[in-house]
Structures are given as C-alpha cells and as structure tokens.
Design a protein around this motif. Structure first.
Motif: not given
Length: 449
Positions: A336-340, A370-371, A377-382
């Motif tokens: 969530d923090d990463e997306y904000r 995409k990167r 650990g990529s902090l991308r939403r599963p």
C-alpha cells in the motif's frame, strides 16, 4: 483581400447611415431573409428533435432502448434466441459429468455463435468466472461472513472487467465432494455459456488482491488450460503434488476442455477407478500426505503422463495467478505504501474516474510497475491471494498456524482489495484490520495527504 466579417460590418454601417444604393439594399434584404429562414429552420429542427435528445436523460427513453433486448454494456441481444435448432435441442447432449464429454463441441459452439451474432464480437477473449461454496450454513461462526465477503470480492473484480460470474452452492454430482465438486460445475458452465471462450474457476477461499490486473490472454493463445505452479518441479525425478495448485485455473471452452474435464473427473470418488487412482497418485507423488485420489495430484499426473494434455497446459509462474497467503499477508501494508508513493509522482493515477474505465488506469499502473517484476519482495500487488490451508467455512486450518492468523490475514486481504474498489466511490478504509470504518478522500489524493 478584405475579410468577409469586415465586409459584413461595412454593409451594416452603410445601411445604418442611409445608403441609397439599390444593389446593396437588395443584398441586405436578401441576407436578412436567408438569416431569418435559417433561424426558423434551426428552431424547427430543435423543436422536433428535443424530445429525443432530452429523452436520453429520462428513464422512459432509456427503457425504450432496453426493450430492444440489448445489454447496453456489451451490445448483446438478450431477448433473441435463434429459431434454428442447436445443441440445446439435442436430447443426447447431457450436462452431467457421468455422461462424458459432448462430442463435436467446437462445431456445436461455433454454430450457436453463428445463430446469435450479437455475441460474436469479442468472443475469443470472453471469460465466465465460476466459484461457489457448500449449500448448508458454515460451522464456523464467521464462516458465512467471510464467504460473503470473498464472493463480493470476486463480483467487484468481474464488474470492473466486464466478466460474467456464476456462483454455485450445490453438488451437481453428490459423490464429488470437496475439491472434486468443481469438475461437474465447469462442464455444466461450458454448456450453459457457449458465448464464453474461457471458464475461470476460482476457489471460494481465494481473494483477488489486484483489482487492476487483467489476465494476459494473448500469452495463452496456444494453450487450453492455465494453472499456477513451477514447471521445473515437474521435471524432477521425485515429483511433488504441490508443484501445481488446482484451486484457480482457466480452461478453454473447447473440445479439448470437454475431454480434459472428462479424463480428470474419472479420477474422482464417483468413479469405479477411484481407489486405483489413489494408489497410482500416491506412488507417483511420494510427498502426497493422504492416500485418496485428489484433483490436484490428478491434474499434475495428466500433465506429465500424456502429451495430449501436457502440451496444452500452461504453467504460470511469472505472476501470482494464485499466491500462497503466508508469503503475502504481512507485505500488504508495505505494498500500500509503495503504491501511494508512485501515485504521488504520477498525476494520471490520482485522477478521479468512472469505475467502468478502470482498465485504462490499470494500463498506466502496469507501465509504471513493469520494472518491479512479480517476485516476492517486489512490493507489487499479488493478483490472487489464496488461503490454502485456512478453511473459512469449517474453521479448520493447518496446524502450523492458528485460526486467528487465518482470520486476520483474510480480513486484511479483503480490506486491501476493497480499498481499490472504494477509491472509485470516494472512500477508503483507513486501517486494513478495520473493515467497518471508512474515510472520505480529498481531491487529488494521495498528493494532498
């Protein structure tokens, strides 16, 4: 050359000052006549058309379009069924799993689409999601609550992406219980929805945690069954029954799909070969923890033992087609923090928009992310968080973790997903473990926070 507007102003000035030139007087009255006539015609056009233009904003006129039988969101004619005979009129076509695969299904389905042309456009990418639960109340005091929220989660995703959904809560074959219940439902769904190219089975305990992600169907154009797993584990000498998860899969609505469901179902508890398959699967997968034949081991066995099946099965491991919840739940606040942080830098992602056009913003997210890849650990939403080992309805769970851990993680994942939905309605939950509270979002959120 003098501009036409200037000539017109000069003419008006000459008339105002009493110019006597007859030619100019005639020109003036001629222009006036044309002007008045044009204004009159324009007024009549507006008067005639106004009820239709204005009517588009009224429920009565909208209902006139609805009466044509068109689904306004997709252009389907829902009130037309061809008078020509189709497979539905064939008494030999049977919905039950015991009756086996329908023969010549590709031709039958193509003929049905020809008879119903409003469904042809986009048919190659059309998906029907199928999910479900038991027909009786849950034993766990929070089971029905969780199943309702998990169903809402799937409905939310389908609504945002134009996907139909079928929720089943009965055993279509009474002997095919637990994980085997899905095969009769999938076969029946293929017959009930010839307009759908893909049947997407999603277990009840799976939560969609990236509402913007769209399935990469182009990647699967040469395959007929998509499952999540690790293909390299299938090549090991000692095969593992957990190298693939059968709780979420896409199967093409095709003759291949029909035949595969038939072969898979023959390993189930309704089959006279059930005990034999239990022994075969236990010998094939030494790490299998129970002796009975199960759907997951059966699927893997078909994949590795027969090229007819294996060559058309795509084992997806690039993204979380379904991801194990223990690897995901503790990361959700960080994600969530990463997306904000990304939203604060990209104004397009902060722009308020209608829910129906959410896929456009999903494309922007995909470009910005995409990167990062999809690794842990990529902090991308599963995409999907699967609560394997937690049993929300019965309250049972794997002994390596507690029931409280299961419940809190499910609440967190469901709230995490719901926040993505509520954004389009101007609200979010401020805390992932407090699903009952919401706050109104300021304009240009989250930049102004």
């Amino acid at each position: 050359m003098v501009a036409p507007e200037k000539i017109h102003l000069q003419n008006l000035t000459m008339v105002k000052h009493g110019a006597r030139s007859s030619s100019k007087t005639v020109a003036f009255f001629s222009n006036m006549f044309l002007y008045v006539l044009g204004a009159l015609i324009a007024s009549m056009v507006v008067w005639v058309m106004w009820p239709f233009v204005n009517g588009l904003h009224s429920s009565s006129q909208i209902s006139d379009f609805t009466d044509l039988g068109l689904d306004s969101s997709a252009g389907f004619n829902l009130r037309y069924d061809s008078p020509e005979k189709s497979f539905y009129d064939d008494p030999e076509v049977n919905y039950t799993i015991e009756s086996g695969a329908v023969k010549n299904w590709d031709e039958k389905r193509a003929e049905w689409l020809r008879q119903h042309p409003s469904f042809i456009a986009g048919a190659g990418n059309r998906i029907l999601m199928v999910t479900g639960s038991q027909s009786t109340p849950c034993k766990s005091s929070v089971g029905d609550y969780l199943l309702l929220k998990m169903f809402k989660n799937k409905v939310d995703y389908c609504r945002r992406h134009g996907i139909d959904i079928f929720y089943n809560n009965v055993l279509l074959q009474p002997e095919m219980y637990f994980f085997w219940a899905k095969t009769p439902i999938v076969k029946a769904a293929m017959l009930a929805h010839p307009e759908a190219e893909w049947i997407w089975w999603v277990d009840a305990d799976a939560v969609i945690t990236d509402m913007d992600f769209t399935l990469p169907l182009r990647r699967y154009r040469d395959h007929n069954l998509i499952v999540h797993g690790w293909r390299h584990l299938l090549k090991q000498e000692k095969k593992s029954w957990t190298s693939i998860n059968a709780g979420v899969f896409l199967i093409r609505n095709s003759q291949w799909g029909m035949d595969f469901i038939e072969a898979w179902a023959k390993m189930g508890p309704q089959s006279p070969e059930y005990d034999k398959w239990g022994k075969t699967l236990k010998q094939t997968f030494p790490d299998k923890i129970f002796p009975e034949s199960d759907d997951q081991s059966g699927l893997i066995y078909l994949l590795i033992s027969n090229k007819k099946w294996g060559d058309k099965i795509y084992v997806e491991s690039e993204y979380y087609f379904e991801g194990y919840w223990l690897d995901i739940a503790d990361e959700l606040e960080k994600i969530d923090d990463e997306y904000r942080k990304i939203e604060k830098k990209v104004s397009a992602l902060r722009r308020r928009h209608g829910e129906k056009v959410s896929e456009r913003y999903g494309e922007i997210w995909a470009e910005k992310l995409k990167r990062k890849g999809y690794a842990k650990g990529s902090l991308r939403r599963p995409f999907i968080t699967h609560f394997t080992g937690c049993q929300p309805c019965s309250g049972g769970h794997n002994q390596i973790y507690s029931g409280e851990t299961c419940f809190e993680s499910m609440e967190k994942a469901l709230t995490f997903a719901d926040n993505q939905v509520l954004r389009n309605y101007g609200f979010i939950h401020p805390h992932l473990l407090d699903p009952s509270s919401v706050v109104s979002l300021p304009f240009d959120f989250p930049k102004q926070v």
